[in-house]
Structures are given as C-alpha cells and as structure tokens.
Scaffold this active site. Structure first.
Site, mmCIF file in Angstrom:
data_model
loop_
_atom_site.group_PDB
_atom_site.id
_atom_site.type_symbol
_atom_site.label_atom_id
_atom_site.label_comp_id
_atom_site.label_asym_id
_atom_site.label_seq_id
_atom_site.Cartn_x
_atom_site.Cartn_y
_atom_site.Cartn_z
ATOM 1 N N THR A 133 7.396 -0.257 3.775
ATOM 2 C CA THR A 133 6.681 1.006 3.644
ATOM 3 C C THR A 133 7.136 2.019 4.692
ATOM 4 O OG1 THR A 133 4.481 1.957 4.029
ATOM 5 C CG2 THR A 133 4.878 -0.150 5.033
ATOM 6 N N ASP A 134 6.924 3.304 4.397
ATOM 7 C CA ASP A 134 7.208 4.349 5.397
ATOM 8 C C ASP A 134 6.196 4.321 6.537
ATOM 9 O OD1 ASP A 134 4.971 5.343 4.032
ATOM 10 O OD2 ASP A 134 5.859 7.298 3.567
ATOM 11 N N GLU A 135 5.075 3.608 6.348
ATOM 12 C CA GLU A 135 4.016 3.650 7.363
ATOM 13 C C GLU A 135 4.451 3.002 8.676
ATOM 14 O OE1 GLU A 135 0.049 3.030 5.879
ATOM 15 O OE2 GLU A 135 0.655 3.590 3.863
ATOM 16 N N TYR A 159 -2.247 -2.779 9.230
ATOM 17 C CA TYR A 159 -1.357 -2.942 8.069
ATOM 18 C C TYR A 159 0.075 -2.582 8.434
ATOM 19 C CZ TYR A 159 1.198 -1.496 3.878
ATOM 20 O OH TYR A 159 2.173 -1.319 2.927
ATOM 21 N N LYS A 163 3.489 -4.913 8.686
ATOM 22 C CA LYS A 163 4.706 -4.677 7.892
ATOM 23 C C LYS A 163 5.902 -4.460 8.821
ATOM 24 C CE LYS A 163 5.245 -4.330 4.029
ATOM 25 N NZ LYS A 163 5.556 -5.335 2.963
HETATM 26 P P1 NAD Z 1 -0.783 -4.967 -3.997
HETATM 27 O O1 NAD Z 1 -1.811 -5.215 -2.954
HETATM 28 O O2 NAD Z 1 -1.153 -4.247 -5.247
HETATM 29 O O3 NAD Z 1 -0.128 -6.352 -4.456
HETATM 30 C C1 NAD Z 1 0.210 -7.361 -3.559
HETATM 31 C C2 NAD Z 1 0.419 -8.643 -4.353
HETATM 32 O O4 NAD Z 1 0.801 -9.680 -3.417
HETATM 33 C C3 NAD Z 1 -0.830 -9.142 -5.055
HETATM 34 O O5 NAD Z 1 -0.504 -9.537 -6.369
HETATM 35 C C4 NAD Z 1 -1.278 -10.339 -4.219
HETATM 36 O O6 NAD Z 1 -1.950 -11.329 -4.994
HETATM 37 C C5 NAD Z 1 0.053 -10.859 -3.703
HETATM 38 N N1 NAD Z 1 -0.087 -11.622 -2.460
HETATM 39 C C6 NAD Z 1 -0.848 -11.307 -1.369
HETATM 40 N N2 NAD Z 1 -0.707 -12.260 -0.434
HETATM 41 C C7 NAD Z 1 0.168 -13.191 -0.922
HETATM 42 C C8 NAD Z 1 0.735 -14.396 -0.419
HETATM 43 N N3 NAD Z 1 0.409 -14.849 0.791
HETATM 44 N N4 NAD Z 1 1.606 -15.073 -1.197
HETATM 45 C C9 NAD Z 1 1.928 -14.633 -2.437
HETATM 46 N N5 NAD Z 1 1.412 -13.500 -2.973
HETATM 47 C C10 NAD Z 1 0.558 -12.785 -2.219
HETATM 48 O O7 NAD Z 1 0.409 -4.224 -3.238
HETATM 49 P P2 NAD Z 1 1.486 -3.195 -3.804
HETATM 50 O O8 NAD Z 1 0.952 -1.825 -3.673
HETATM 51 O O9 NAD Z 1 1.979 -3.678 -5.116
HETATM 52 O O10 NAD Z 1 2.619 -3.365 -2.698
HETATM 53 C C11 NAD Z 1 3.687 -4.291 -2.871
HETATM 54 C C12 NAD Z 1 4.601 -4.214 -1.667
HETATM 55 O O11 NAD Z 1 5.108 -2.883 -1.544
HETATM 56 C C13 NAD Z 1 3.892 -4.514 -0.341
HETATM 57 O O12 NAD Z 1 4.769 -5.253 0.451
HETATM 58 C C14 NAD Z 1 3.637 -3.137 0.267
HETATM 59 O O13 NAD Z 1 3.630 -3.201 1.674
HETATM 60 C C15 NAD Z 1 4.834 -2.376 -0.243
HETATM 61 N N6 NAD Z 1 4.641 -0.923 -0.399
HETATM 62 C C16 NAD Z 1 3.566 -0.439 -1.074
HETATM 63 C C17 NAD Z 1 3.424 0.946 -1.254
HETATM 64 C C18 NAD Z 1 2.268 1.530 -2.027
HETATM 65 O O14 NAD Z 1 2.110 2.754 -2.049
HETATM 66 N N7 NAD Z 1 1.448 0.738 -2.707
HETATM 67 C C19 NAD Z 1 4.380 1.812 -0.728
HETATM 68 C C20 NAD Z 1 5.482 1.264 -0.037
HETATM 69 C C21 NAD Z 1 5.603 -0.101 0.102
HETATM 70 P P1 TYD Z 2 -4.384 5.104 0.419
HETATM 71 O O1 TYD Z 2 -4.268 5.233 -1.069
HETATM 72 O O2 TYD Z 2 -5.312 4.101 0.990
HETATM 73 O O3 TYD Z 2 -2.890 4.911 0.965
HETATM 74 P P2 TYD Z 2 -2.344 4.914 2.510
HETATM 75 O O4 TYD Z 2 -3.471 4.865 3.441
HETATM 76 O O5 TYD Z 2 -1.518 3.670 2.524
HETATM 77 O O6 TYD Z 2 -1.532 6.176 2.630
HETATM 78 O O7 TYD Z 2 -4.789 6.526 0.992
HETATM 79 C C1 TYD Z 2 -3.999 7.684 0.737
HETATM 80 C C2 TYD Z 2 -4.610 8.809 1.541
HETATM 81 O O8 TYD Z 2 -5.895 9.116 0.994
HETATM 82 C C3 TYD Z 2 -4.831 8.456 3.006
HETATM 83 O O9 TYD Z 2 -4.585 9.608 3.798
HETATM 84 C C4 TYD Z 2 -6.312 8.084 3.059
HETATM 85 C C5 TYD Z 2 -6.924 8.964 1.987
HETATM 86 N N1 TYD Z 2 -8.121 8.419 1.297
HETATM 87 C C6 TYD Z 2 -9.265 9.214 1.173
HETATM 88 O O10 TYD Z 2 -9.303 10.382 1.628
HETATM 89 N N2 TYD Z 2 -10.342 8.685 0.532
HETATM 90 C C7 TYD Z 2 -10.342 7.414 0.026
HETATM 91 O O11 TYD Z 2 -11.395 6.982 -0.528
HETATM 92 C C8 TYD Z 2 -9.172 6.631 0.137
HETATM 93 C C9 TYD Z 2 -9.121 5.211 -0.400
HETATM 94 C C10 TYD Z 2 -8.065 7.169 0.794
#
Ligand code: NAD
Ligand code: TYD
Length: 352
Positions: A133-135, A159, A163
């Site tokens: 992630t960019d975070e 988080y 990561k």
């Molecule tokens: P998500 O929470 O929707 O899905 C995570 C999945 O991992 C779930 O299906 C969960 O059951 C599985 N999981 C959790 N712990 C596990 C373990 N110990 N062993 C096997 N499986 C396990 O997350 P997402 O949004 O799909 O993110 C996927 C990846 O992409 C993550 O690594 C996250 O850090 C990264 N990412 C997410 C975003 C975003 O905006 N959602 C952006 C950049 C990177």
């Molecule tokens: P989120 O979807 O949790 O992603 P991330 O924190 O990984 O960027 O949140 C996106 C943005 O929205 C973040 O700045 C937090 C804000 N946010 C709210 O303002 N209200 C909410 O109820 C949630 C879940 C997030």
C-alpha cells in the site's frame, strides 16, 4: 504453470482471480483464512471451474503452505492476504502484527524453501509478488510531490506499520537469499466486492439504508483513488514484466478529498436511486470524531510503472465510481450477506 494467490476471497484478491480467469487459462490455487473480510461468495462464479482450487487456511501455517507448494508447484505466489482496515488496526493491532508481519514471514520462509528445490530455469522464472500500500510512505503535506518509489517509509498507523514491516521482509529475502520478489505499493482501491467498513462501500450502503454518512474530522483528507480492476491489471503487468527486486507504485492520478468523494456518491445515487422524499442523500452526511493519527494526504506517482512497463489505468474516477455505485445497487443481497452480526458489532463500536 500455476499461480498461488493468497487472500483471494477478499476485495482485491477476488477481483484479481476473477479477472485472471477472464483472460488466462493458467490454474490458480487460492489460499484464504476467511476472516470477517474474506467471503467465498466473491468467488462463487468460479464454482466448478477445474482450474481453480480454493484452500481455506492461514499464510502463517507452514505445514499447509509447504504442502500446497509441493503439490501444485506454482511459478508465482501473489500475496494479497492481510488485515487491511486502518480503524480496526487502531482498536486492536494484534491481528495485524500476526498476519501482516508474522504471517508474511512464515510465507516467505515456505516459499524460500520451495524455491530452493526448483531447477535453475524454474528458479529464474519464479516470482513472489507482494501486494502493498501507499500508506507505508506516511502522510503528504498539501502541494508536496506525490510518493515515488524512493520516498522514505514513514508509516503512521498500526496497519501501515505492519505493511511496511512486511515490505522490508520481502526486500530482505531478495537481498539476502536472492528470492525473485516484486512489490507493488498501491493507492486506495474501490469497486465491486469492497467490504462495507471502508469509506466508499460504507457510504453507499448507509445512504441506501437511510443511515448517516459519517465523515471523520473535517473531511478534507485526500486519498488517491484507483478502480480495483486497474490495480489488478497493474499487478498482472508487474508479474509479467517487472524487474526482480523492484517496487512499483500503482495509482490513478485521482486525488480527491473525502468530502468530494462522498458528495459524488450522493449525487450519483440521487440520479440512479433517488430517495422517496425527493431530497438529496447529501442530507445524511454527518461530521464525526476524527480517526486518531489520521493521515492527511496520500498521492501516488506511478511514472515508473507507466514509463517502464507501459501500464495505464482504464478508468477515471468518474467512470469508476459510476460502475461501483451501479454494482452496489445491483448486488444489495451481497451487501446484506456480508453485513453479518459481527459487522453490526463493528459499526456499534466504531460509530456509536
Ligand atoms: P481485504 O481485507 O478485503 O481482504 C484480505 C483477505 O485476506 C481476506 O479474504 C482475508 O480472509 C484474508 N486473510 C486475512 N488474514 C489471512 C491469513 N492470515 N492467511 C490467509 N488469508 C488471510 O483486503 P483488500 O482490500 O483486498 O487488500 C488486499 C491486499 O492489498 C492487502 O495486502 C492490502 O494491504 C493491499 N492493499 C489494499 C488497498 C485497498 O485500498 N483496499 C490498497 C493498496 C494495497
Ligand atoms: P478507508 O476506506 O478506511 O481507507 P484508508 O484509511 O485506508 O485510506 O478510509 C478512506 C478515508 O475516508 C480516510 O481518510 C478515512 C475516511 N473515512 C471517513 O471519513 N469515514 C468513515 O466512516 C470511514 C470508514 C473512513
């Protein structure tokens, strides 16, 4: 040829596997622990597909992962598995440490041992692609240039710190053991199958349910939004052509404030599913207590991926959000199924 994809029942992993089969015949073995965020319904359309094998389990379960690697002999492992919600990491970081750090470590150990058994040609062709992630880069000041791959790691939440730790382990396994790794650091995703604890799906769900739309703090925080299928195409491209040991930033050049995002969702819903009283969904917006340590701004500079690998996102924010709102309107049963008792408990803890 086979891929092992972890976390494939979650939001991005499921989109990745579904998109993979739309374009490829290569088999996929899916490993997912099925936490609250993992949902087999996301992969339902693959039921009966002989090229897809789903295995429930933990990336940290060395015996299981060793067996899967030996049995299926994948040419690549793509690691999506993680705890991914910042607010949950603030309330309880332990699962984040366990899966994102310890779990990734065990997965790397299993993969390193398996990789050691491959022939010279198989070794060279093998890839471990870590999805991050960019975070990990921390928060940007207004007007500061977007994150490049050279930006220092300055994670601010449990988080992002977990990561960041996993990214460092992946890097170290390349430098120390020569494991052929690739890392992608992507901005905020949105699209189908996004669990409704995250901003965009939460707002769509709450709007339609007549509930409040909670905006943390002043709502001026900025995120750089990318449609999930564009993230998946970037991962496929990096897997295919990325330079071993490199990291690639993935983003859509779509910086938006949270307030702008929520307004856009409300306006789209006003058109697509107007409220019965004829008023705007914007009236449901409420400003609530800010997230502790809330990062102000993320922005990704995806020049390396575009220049070196020729990747470009297909969607703008406007086209992507229109598709996303339509998907949630057409799949309200999916939302209700994932909004289990545990989900309601989370909403009560977080917002009441
Ligand atoms: P998500 O929470 O929707 O899905 C995570 C999945 O991992 C779930 O299906 C969960 O059951 C599985 N999981 C959790 N712990 C596990 C373990 N110990 N062993 C096997 N499986 C396990 O997350 P997402 O949004 O799909 O993110 C996927 C990846 O992409 C993550 O690594 C996250 O850090 C990264 N990412 C997410 C975003 C975003 O905006 N959602 C952006 C950049 C990177
Ligand atoms: P989120 O979807 O949790 O992603 P991330 O924190 O990984 O960027 O949140 C996106 C943005 O929205 C973040 O700045 C937090 C804000 N946010 C709210 O303002 N209200 C909410 O109820 C949630 C879940 C997030």
């Amino acid at each position: 040829m086979t891929l092992l994809v972890t976390g494939s029942a979650g939001f991005i992993g499921a989109n990745f596997v579904l998109d993979w089969f739309a374009a490829h015949d290569e088999p996929v073995v899916s490993l997912d622990k099925l936490t609250y965020a993992g949902n087999l319904q996301n992969l339902q359309s693959l039921e009966g597909n002989p090229r897809h094998t789903f295995v429930p389990g933990d990336i940290g379960d060395a015996a299981l992962v060793d067996r899967l690697l030996a049995e299926h002999r994948p040419r690549a492992v793509i690691n999506f598995a993680a705890e991914s919600h910042v607010d949950r990491s603030i309330r309880g970081p332990e699962d984040f440490i366990q899966t994102n750090i310890v779990g990734t470590f065990h997965l790397l150990e299993s993969v390193r041992a398996y990789w050691g058994t491959l022939s010279a040609a198989e070794k060279t062709g093998f890839r471990f692609l870590h999805v991050s992630t960019d975070e990990v880069y921390g928060s940007l000041e207004p007007g500061a240039p977007a994150f490049t791959e050279q930006h220092p790691y300055q994670p601010n939440s449990p988080y992002s710190a977990s990561k960041a730790a996993s990214d460092h382990l992946v890097r170290a396994y390349h430098h120390t053991y020569g494991l052929p790794v690739l890392t992608t650091n992507c901005s905020n995703n949105y699209g189908p199958y996004h669990f409704p604890e995250k901003l965009i799906p939460l707002v769509i769900r709450n709007a339609l349910a007549g509930e409040t739309l909670p905006i943390y703090g002043d709502g001026r925080q900025i995120r750089d939004w990318l449609y999930v299928r564009d993230h998946c195409s970037a991962i496929r491209r990096v897997l295919e052509a990325g330079l071993v040991g490199e990291t690639y930033n993935v983003g859509g050049w779509n910086e938006k404030s949270n307030l702008d995002v929520v307004h856009r969702i409300c306006d789209t819903l006003d058109q697509e599913a107007p409220r019965s009283d004829g008023r705007s969904y914007r009236e449901q917006i409420r400003f609530v207590k800010d997230r502790p340590g809330h990062d102000r701004r993320y922005a990704i500079d995806a020049t390396r991926l575009e220049r070196d690998l020729g990747w470009k996102p297909a969607e703008t924010f406007e086209t992507g959000i229109a598709k996303t709102v339509r998907w949630y309107l057409d799949n309200q049963d999916w939302v209700e199924n994932v909004a289990s008792g545990a989900y309601r408990e989370w909403l009560n803890k977080q917002y009441k």
